[in-house]
Design a protein around this motif. Structure first.
Motif, PDB file in Angstrom:
ATOM      1  N   ALA A 128       4.993  -5.989   6.905  1.00 22.42           N
ATOM      2  CA  ALA A 128       5.146  -7.247   6.164  1.00 22.42           C
ATOM      3  C   ALA A 128       3.808  -7.716   5.600  1.00 22.42           C
ATOM      4  N   MET A 129       2.768  -7.572   6.386  1.00 23.38           N
ATOM      5  CA  MET A 129       1.449  -8.019   5.916  1.00 23.38           C
ATOM      6  C   MET A 129       0.945  -7.166   4.760  1.00 23.38           C
ATOM      7  N   THR A 130       1.126  -5.852   4.864  1.00 21.66           N
ATOM      8  CA  THR A 130       0.660  -4.989   3.775  1.00 21.66           C
ATOM      9  C   THR A 130       1.547  -5.142   2.539  1.00 21.66           C
ATOM     10  N   ASP A 131       2.849  -5.400   2.732  1.00 20.25           N
ATOM     11  CA  ASP A 131       3.734  -5.660   1.594  1.00 20.25           C
ATOM     12  C   ASP A 131       3.335  -6.950   0.867  1.00 20.25           C
ATOM     13  N   ALA A 132       2.751  -7.889   1.616  1.00 14.73           N
ATOM     14  CA  ALA A 132       2.316  -9.157   1.030  1.00 14.73           C
ATOM     15  C   ALA A 132       0.959  -9.037   0.344  1.00 14.73           C
ATOM     16  N   GLY A 133       0.386  -7.833   0.376  1.00 14.12           N
ATOM     17  CA  GLY A 133      -0.876  -7.614  -0.318  1.00 14.12           C
ATOM     18  C   GLY A 133      -2.104  -7.657   0.571  1.00 14.12           C
ATOM     19  N   ILE A 134      -1.907  -7.790   1.859  1.00 14.00           N
ATOM     20  CA  ILE A 134      -3.036  -7.815   2.788  1.00 14.00           C
ATOM     21  C   ILE A 134      -3.448  -6.373   3.073  1.00 14.00           C
ATOM     22  N   ARG A 135      -4.730  -6.124   3.044  1.00  9.96           N
ATOM     23  CA  ARG A 135      -5.223  -4.768   3.299  1.00  9.96           C
ATOM     24  C   ARG A 135      -4.870  -4.325   4.718  1.00  9.96           C
ATOM     25  N   THR A 136      -4.686  -3.034   4.899  1.00  8.38           N
ATOM     26  CA  THR A 136      -4.299  -2.491   6.199  1.00  8.38           C
ATOM     27  C   THR A 136      -5.317  -2.835   7.272  1.00  8.38           C
ATOM     28  N   ILE A 137      -6.606  -2.741   6.953  1.00  4.03           N
ATOM     29  CA  ILE A 137      -7.646  -3.035   7.942  1.00  4.03           C
ATOM     30  C   ILE A 137      -7.594  -4.496   8.370  1.00  4.03           C
ATOM     31  N   ASP A 138      -7.295  -5.384   7.426  1.00  9.19           N
ATOM     32  CA  ASP A 138      -7.201  -6.806   7.766  1.00  9.19           C
ATOM     33  C   ASP A 138      -5.967  -7.085   8.619  1.00  9.19           C
ATOM     34  N   ALA A 139      -4.864  -6.423   8.305  1.00 10.84           N
ATOM     35  CA  ALA A 139      -3.648  -6.581   9.100  1.00 10.84           C
ATOM     36  C   ALA A 139      -3.880  -6.057  10.516  1.00 10.84           C
ATOM     37  N   PHE A 140      -4.552  -4.918  10.628  1.00  6.11           N
ATOM     38  CA  PHE A 140      -4.865  -4.344  11.940  1.00  6.11           C
ATOM     39  C   PHE A 140      -5.763  -5.286  12.733  1.00  6.11           C
ATOM     40  N   SER A 141      -6.772  -5.833  12.090  1.00 11.25           N
ATOM     41  CA  SER A 141      -7.687  -6.761  12.760  1.00 11.25           C
ATOM     42  C   SER A 141      -6.952  -8.008  13.236  1.00 11.25           C
ATOM     43  N   PHE A 142      -6.041  -8.506  12.414  1.00 12.62           N
ATOM     44  CA  PHE A 142      -5.247  -9.668  12.806  1.00 12.62           C
ATOM     45  C   PHE A 142      -4.417  -9.364  14.049  1.00 12.62           C
ATOM     46  N   LEU A 143      -3.728  -8.220  14.051  1.00  7.24           N
ATOM     47  CA  LEU A 143      -2.922  -7.842  15.213  1.00  7.24           C
ATOM     48  C   LEU A 143      -3.786  -7.690  16.466  1.00  7.24           C
ATOM     49  N   ALA A 144      -4.964  -7.096  16.301  1.00  2.58           N
ATOM     50  CA  ALA A 144      -5.875  -6.921  17.435  1.00  2.58           C
ATOM     51  C   ALA A 144      -6.302  -8.276  17.994  1.00  2.58           C
ATOM     52  N   ASP A 145      -6.576  -9.224  17.112  1.00  7.44           N
ATOM     53  CA  ASP A 145      -6.949 -10.576  17.565  1.00  7.44           C
ATOM     54  C   ASP A 145      -5.792 -11.246  18.302  1.00  7.44           C
ATOM     55  N   GLU A 146      -4.572 -11.036  17.813  1.00  5.64           N
ATOM     56  CA  GLU A 146      -3.396 -11.669  18.420  1.00  5.64           C
ATOM     57  C   GLU A 146      -3.133 -11.185  19.841  1.00  5.64           C
ATOM     58  N   VAL A 147      -3.410  -9.920  20.108  1.00  3.55           N
ATOM     59  CA  VAL A 147      -3.122  -9.362  21.436  1.00  3.55           C
ATOM     60  C   VAL A 147      -4.355  -9.320  22.339  1.00  3.55           C
ATOM     61  N   GLY A 148      -5.457  -9.868  21.883  1.00  6.88           N
ATOM     62  CA  GLY A 148      -6.631  -9.958  22.745  1.00  6.88           C
ATOM     63  C   GLY A 148      -7.585  -8.794  22.660  1.00  6.88           C
ATOM     64  N   GLY A 149      -7.566  -8.051  21.576  1.00  5.94           N
ATOM     65  CA  GLY A 149      -8.529  -6.967  21.394  1.00  5.94           C
ATOM     66  C   GLY A 149      -7.881  -5.651  21.036  1.00  5.94           C
ATOM     67  N   VAL A 150      -8.693  -4.770  20.478  1.00  3.27           N
ATOM     68  CA  VAL A 150      -8.224  -3.456  20.042  1.00  3.27           C
ATOM     69  C   VAL A 150      -7.670  -2.651  21.211  1.00  3.27           C
ATOM     70  N   GLU A 151      -8.254  -2.846  22.398  1.00  5.90           N
ATOM     71  CA  GLU A 151      -7.806  -2.075  23.561  1.00  5.90           C
ATOM     72  C   GLU A 151      -6.391  -2.440  24.010  1.00  5.90           C
ATOM     73  N   ASN A 152      -5.871  -3.593  23.577  1.00  7.04           N
ATOM     74  CA  ASN A 152      -4.536  -4.025  23.978  1.00  7.04           C
ATOM     75  C   ASN A 152      -3.476  -3.798  22.911  1.00  7.04           C
ATOM     76  N   ILE A 153      -3.872  -3.303  21.756  1.00  8.40           N
ATOM     77  CA  ILE A 153      -2.924  -3.195  20.647  1.00  8.40           C
ATOM     78  C   ILE A 153      -1.974  -2.009  20.810  1.00  8.40           C
ATOM     79  N   GLY A 154      -2.400  -0.938  21.479  1.00  9.28           N
ATOM     80  CA  GLY A 154      -1.500   0.184  21.745  1.00  9.28           C
ATOM     81  C   GLY A 154      -1.566   1.306  20.730  1.00  9.28           C
ATOM     82  N   PHE A 155      -2.329   1.137  19.651  1.00 11.07           N
ATOM     83  CA  PHE A 155      -2.523   2.204  18.677  1.00 11.07           C
ATOM     84  C   PHE A 155      -3.880   2.019  18.023  1.00 11.07           C
ATOM     85  N   THR A 156      -4.340   3.057  17.356  1.00 13.08           N
ATOM     86  CA  THR A 156      -5.655   3.007  16.742  1.00 13.08           C
ATOM     87  C   THR A 156      -5.566   2.577  15.281  1.00 13.08           C
TER      88      THR A 156
END
Length: 179
Positions: A128-156
């Motif tokens: 949804a974020m990338t369809d809205a025009g948000i770059r993949t790296i920014d969407a990934f960073s947002f998800l990482a922030d939401e779950v408390g860090g890259v180590e908790n996101i579950g994928f690279t």
């Protein structure tokens, strides 16, 4: 977490249970051997193994390649074999928990290649974020922030890029080249 006494209703549930078990200990899992009931298309058994199980074939040194992947397989014996009864219930038949390699430290587990697919909830947010025009790296960073860090996101980050590229390729294959 225990894996040896549980019963599961389908392959996905059994695989997710072993994958989750592997993540808690610090190893990634892959699907391996399976067998079918005689004269049937129904599974009789299926093995899930540590990703370091087995050995790669020796490369042909006469063929010149730009890049050779390092071999990480150690012949690890860790695995679980599920049998599937006629009712479709998955039960553990064989369980080997010993590894012949070191498992990563707790703080390094987020680097494991746990699965090629991103879980449904995070996938829909990422899409949804990338369809809205948000770059993949920014969407990934947002998800990482939401779950408390890259180590908790579950994928690279690479998994996120691959997921988005897979969706884009599927659109092109379906004839939606105008997008």
């Amino acid at each position: 977490m225990r894996i040896s006494q549980d019963v599961y209703v389908n392959e996905k549930e059994a695989y997710e249970a072993y994958r989750s078990y592997g993540y808690n200990l610090g190893f990634s899992v892959r699907k391996d051997h399976h067998s079918y009931w005689p004269n049937s298309i129904n599974l009789k058994s299926k093995d899930f193994v540590c990703s370091k199980t087995g050995f790669k074939k020796l490369p042909d040194l006469n063929i010149q390649r730009k890049y050779r992947r390092s071999n990480t397989q150690t012949g690890c014996p860790a695995m679980v074999r599920f049998t599937v009864d006629e009712a479709g219930y998955w039960k553990v038949k064989k369980f080997i928990e010993n590894h012949n390699h070191d498992l990563p430290r707790l703080e390094d587990r987020h680097l494991l290649r746990l699965c090629r697919n991103i879980c449904d909830e995070k996938a829909s947010v990422l899409k949804a974020m990338t369809d809205a025009g948000i770059r993949t790296i920014d969407a990934f960073s947002f998800l990482a922030d939401e779950v408390g860090g890259v180590e908790n996101i579950g994928f690279t980050r690479r998994d996120a890029y691959n997921f988005i590229q897979k969706i884009k390729r599927a659109k092109i294959e379906l004839g939606d080249t105008n997008t």
